[in-house]
Write an enzyme that holds these catalytic residues in place. Structure first.
Site, mmCIF file in Angstrom:
data_model
loop_
_atom_site.group_PDB
_atom_site.id
_atom_site.type_symbol
_atom_site.label_atom_id
_atom_site.label_comp_id
_atom_site.label_asym_id
_atom_site.label_seq_id
_atom_site.Cartn_x
_atom_site.Cartn_y
_atom_site.Cartn_z
ATOM 1 N N HIS A 151 26.740 12.110 20.570
ATOM 2 C CA HIS A 151 26.197 12.756 19.353
ATOM 3 C C HIS A 151 25.020 13.676 19.664
ATOM 4 O O HIS A 151 24.642 14.490 18.832
ATOM 5 C CB HIS A 151 25.863 11.724 18.272
ATOM 6 C CG HIS A 151 24.587 10.970 18.467
ATOM 7 N ND1 HIS A 151 24.493 9.870 19.262
ATOM 8 C CD2 HIS A 151 23.348 11.168 17.965
ATOM 9 C CE1 HIS A 151 23.251 9.428 19.245
ATOM 10 N NE2 HIS A 151 22.524 10.185 18.467
ATOM 11 N N LYS A 207 23.347 17.605 17.989
ATOM 12 C CA LYS A 207 21.979 17.822 17.482
ATOM 13 C C LYS A 207 21.638 19.305 17.590
ATOM 14 O O LYS A 207 21.759 19.888 18.668
ATOM 15 C CB LYS A 207 20.968 17.028 18.317
ATOM 16 C CG LYS A 207 20.931 15.535 18.031
ATOM 17 C CD LYS A 207 19.872 14.881 18.921
ATOM 18 C CE LYS A 207 19.911 13.367 18.823
ATOM 19 N NZ LYS A 207 19.162 12.809 17.720
ATOM 20 N N GLU A 230 12.100 4.792 22.322
ATOM 21 C CA GLU A 230 12.272 4.273 20.958
ATOM 22 C C GLU A 230 11.269 3.146 20.743
ATOM 23 O O GLU A 230 11.102 2.302 21.629
ATOM 24 C CB GLU A 230 13.700 3.748 20.768
ATOM 25 C CG GLU A 230 14.724 4.872 20.850
ATOM 26 C CD GLU A 230 16.169 4.410 20.760
ATOM 27 O OE1 GLU A 230 16.972 5.095 20.126
ATOM 28 O OE2 GLU A 230 16.469 3.354 21.341
ATOM 29 N N ASP A 239 24.131 3.029 28.015
ATOM 30 C CA ASP A 239 23.985 3.392 26.602
ATOM 31 C C ASP A 239 23.516 4.840 26.452
ATOM 32 O O ASP A 239 24.013 5.561 25.595
ATOM 33 C CB ASP A 239 22.982 2.439 25.942
ATOM 34 C CG ASP A 239 22.936 2.586 24.417
ATOM 35 O OD1 ASP A 239 23.994 2.827 23.817
ATOM 36 O OD2 ASP A 239 21.840 2.454 23.834
ATOM 37 N N HIS A 293 23.723 10.722 26.932
ATOM 38 C CA HIS A 293 22.760 11.607 26.252
ATOM 39 C C HIS A 293 21.813 12.310 27.233
ATOM 40 O O HIS A 293 21.625 13.521 27.168
ATOM 41 C CB HIS A 293 21.893 10.823 25.260
ATOM 42 C CG HIS A 293 22.664 10.064 24.216
ATOM 43 N ND1 HIS A 293 23.908 10.437 23.800
ATOM 44 C CD2 HIS A 293 22.350 8.950 23.499
ATOM 45 C CE1 HIS A 293 24.331 9.590 22.865
ATOM 46 N NE2 HIS A 293 23.404 8.685 22.672
ATOM 47 N N LYS A 314 13.801 0.855 24.995
ATOM 48 C CA LYS A 314 13.662 0.288 23.644
ATOM 49 C C LYS A 314 12.307 -0.398 23.575
ATOM 50 O O LYS A 314 11.794 -0.887 24.582
ATOM 51 C CB LYS A 314 14.757 -0.745 23.387
ATOM 52 C CG LYS A 314 16.169 -0.189 23.508
ATOM 53 C CD LYS A 314 16.781 0.042 22.159
ATOM 54 C CE LYS A 314 18.182 0.587 22.233
ATOM 55 N NZ LYS A 314 18.460 1.597 21.217
HETATM 56 C C1 BG6 Z 1 22.944 5.789 20.563
HETATM 57 C C2 BG6 Z 1 22.540 4.548 21.310
HETATM 58 O O1 BG6 Z 1 23.978 6.452 21.222
HETATM 59 O O2 BG6 Z 1 21.813 6.651 20.451
HETATM 60 C C3 BG6 Z 1 21.373 3.857 20.630
HETATM 61 O O3 BG6 Z 1 23.643 3.666 21.376
HETATM 62 C C4 BG6 Z 1 20.234 4.830 20.408
HETATM 63 O O4 BG6 Z 1 20.935 2.728 21.394
HETATM 64 C C5 BG6 Z 1 20.744 6.086 19.729
HETATM 65 O O5 BG6 Z 1 19.247 4.186 19.602
HETATM 66 C C6 BG6 Z 1 19.651 7.131 19.625
HETATM 67 O O6 BG6 Z 1 20.105 8.227 18.884
HETATM 68 P P1 BG6 Z 1 19.076 9.227 18.222
HETATM 69 O O7 BG6 Z 1 19.934 10.286 17.606
HETATM 70 O O8 BG6 Z 1 18.300 8.446 17.205
HETATM 71 O O9 BG6 Z 1 18.187 9.747 19.319
#
Ligand code: BG6
Length: 461
Positions: free
Chosen positions: A174, A178, A212, A231, A236, A322
């Site tokens: 995802h 963005k 986070e 993850d 990402h 985290k």
């Molecule tokens: C997800 C992870 O793909 O991305 C999560 O599984 C993470 O652990 C999240 O919190 C973070 O996404 P974003 O868009 O809030 O940076």
């Protein structure tokens, strides 16, 4: 069997496997609402779930989820969504579920089928869809993680490609949806001032941070089998790295973009345990769903190099965790110091920094040296800041953009299998041969050992 290649138009149905799950609640229903608001949801939405809900329970759940994201939703849009939603209930391993779904979709030429379900089900569900003929005409959207290592990603791909060609598989990361992440492309390739500086001659290091300030938030059972490297590093963070490091593409087609990113991944050596720090926050073992004595990392930091002419010798430092001190997603480009420090007092160790803020309130900051006031020639850092939403207006949510892209058959915001396999190759050495795990306290910046990775520490701006 060869997967059939056919030309498909815009989607005429959206099917959400995992419709009663967490991702649907937090991201997909709010995205559907936004699409309905801007009139880009032009087809029925069919939820699929194993939870035995009736239509009213399902739509009430979806509308509640929308209200969490949009506290004052437009009632007319909610009524429209309520009419568009249906639910098919069944066991993902039972052929009856796929027969029921095929009956609901019998008049549809081009459904988009989104698997927002645990990865362990991807293979079986795809085969279930194939048996009722749906893979002949659907686009399949697959949530991350795609596999859990190189071997399983290859195995999953083999299952998918027997029934679907690559053009009809949409692998989600995802971050590619963005707007802030896409802005890296615009920043680099729509402004010619950066290109002469964008290499090892002017750049000292690059730091990518995704932090986070919250923990696993009820996802303990899922997260414990995954950990920070699988993850977010494999997907990402490496995707962000590729956008920072890639060569200018000759056009913006998904093929050209993919080729350029792939060259970056291929130039990165497989990570070795000595280049990685893994951490686990104190209290993780008490989270619901986490196995006793689990050694899953909730923090990871790594040093890597892109071994090509442009980036020779420039370290890329990546970190994620985290329950850290704050929530932030950013890239800091550290430029080299001037070759001679004329104004040495105050300037020592103060190289120019450029920061991409990619999270909420995204934008760019540049740290420059200015003359500090007084009867001297000393320098003092100052910051130039742009906040893109203040300057340009609100951004769209990633999932809204991803759903729209999949429904229109646009691959640009999805990952190609070649990149997915390359990124697994990069992390393979530290997921199968796990480096030491260091504990860290919640609300800190992770294990102290991670501070030893960057030559000048983790930069702030
Ligand atoms: C997800 C992870 O793909 O991305 C999560 O599984 C993470 O652990 C999240 O919190 C973070 O996404 P974003 O868009 O809030 O940076």
């Amino acid at each position: 069997m060869n997967a059939r290649k056919i030309e498909l138009g815009d989607a005429d149905a959206l099917v959400l496997f995992g419709a009663t799950g967490d991702l649907a609640k937090k991201k997909l229903f709010p995205a559907l609402y936004s699409m309905a608001v801007n009139d880009s949801l032009q087809c029925p939405v069919v939820g699929v779930a194993s939870t035995k809900w009736n239509h009213e329970q399902f739509t009430a759940h979806a509308l509640e989820a929308i209200k969490v994201a949009f506290p004052n939703p437009d009632p007319a849009i909610l009524t429209r969504l309520d009419e568009e939603l249906t639910l098919v209930v069944g066991n993902y391993e039972d052929s009856k579920l796929y027969e029921d779904l095929a009956a609901v979709l019998k008049d549809k030429q081009c459904p988009v089928i989104y698997l927002a379900i645990p990865p362990a089900f991807f293979g079986n569900v795809t085969q279930g869809l194939a048996k009722v003929g749906l893979t002949e005409r659907c686009r399949l959207v697959v949530e991350k993680p795609f596999g859990r290592d190189l071997h399983s990603a290859i195995a999953l791909q083999e299952v998918l490609e027997t029934v679907l060609p690559e053009e009809r598989i949409y692998r989600i990361d995802h971050y590619l949806g963005k707007e802030s992440v896409e802005d890296i492309l615009i920043f680099r390739f729509a402004n010619s001032i950066w290109e002469p500086l964008w290499n090892h001659r002017y750049i000292n290091s690059i730091q990518i941070t995704m932090a986070e300030d919250f923990g696993v938030e009820g996802r303990g059972a899922f997260y414990d089998g995954v950990g920070a490297i699988r993850d977010v590093v494999q997907n990402h963070l490496l995707q962000v790295l590729a956008l920072i490091a890639m060569e200018p593409p000759s056009d913006l087609t998904s093929k050209t973009m993919e080729d350029e990113k792939l060259k970056v991944f291929r130039a990165i050596a497989a990570l070795k345990p000595e280049n990685v720090v893994r951490g686990q926050y104190v209290g993780y073992l008490d989270e619901a769903g986490v196995a006793p004595g689990s050694t899953t990392e909730t923090y990871a930091a790594a040093t890597m190099f892109v071994d090509n002419w442009r980036w020779s010798g420039v370290p890329f430092y990546l970190r994620t965790g985290k329950n850290l001190e704050e929530t932030t997603l950013e890239v800091i480009i550290e430029f080299k110091q001037p070759p001679r420090l004329l104004f040495a007092e105050g300037q020592e160790g103060a190289a120019n920094l450029l920061r991409f803020r990619l999270g909420k309130s995204d934008g760019v900051d540049i740290e420059l040296q200015a003359k500090s006031p007084g009867d001297h020639l000393k320098t003092e850092p100052v910051k130039l800041t742009v906040n893109f939403s203040a300057a340009l207006g609100e951004r769209q949510e990633a999932y809204e953009r991803l759903l729209r892209a999949a429904m229109a058959g646009d691959h640009k915001r999805f990952t190609h299998i070649d990149s997915v396999l390359e990124t697994w190759r990069i992390v393979e050495g530290v997921i199968n041969n796990e480096p030491h795990l260091s504990p860290y306290f919640k609300g800190t910046w992770g294990p102290e050992r991670a501070d030893e990775l960057p030559h000048h520490g983790w930069l702030e701006l």
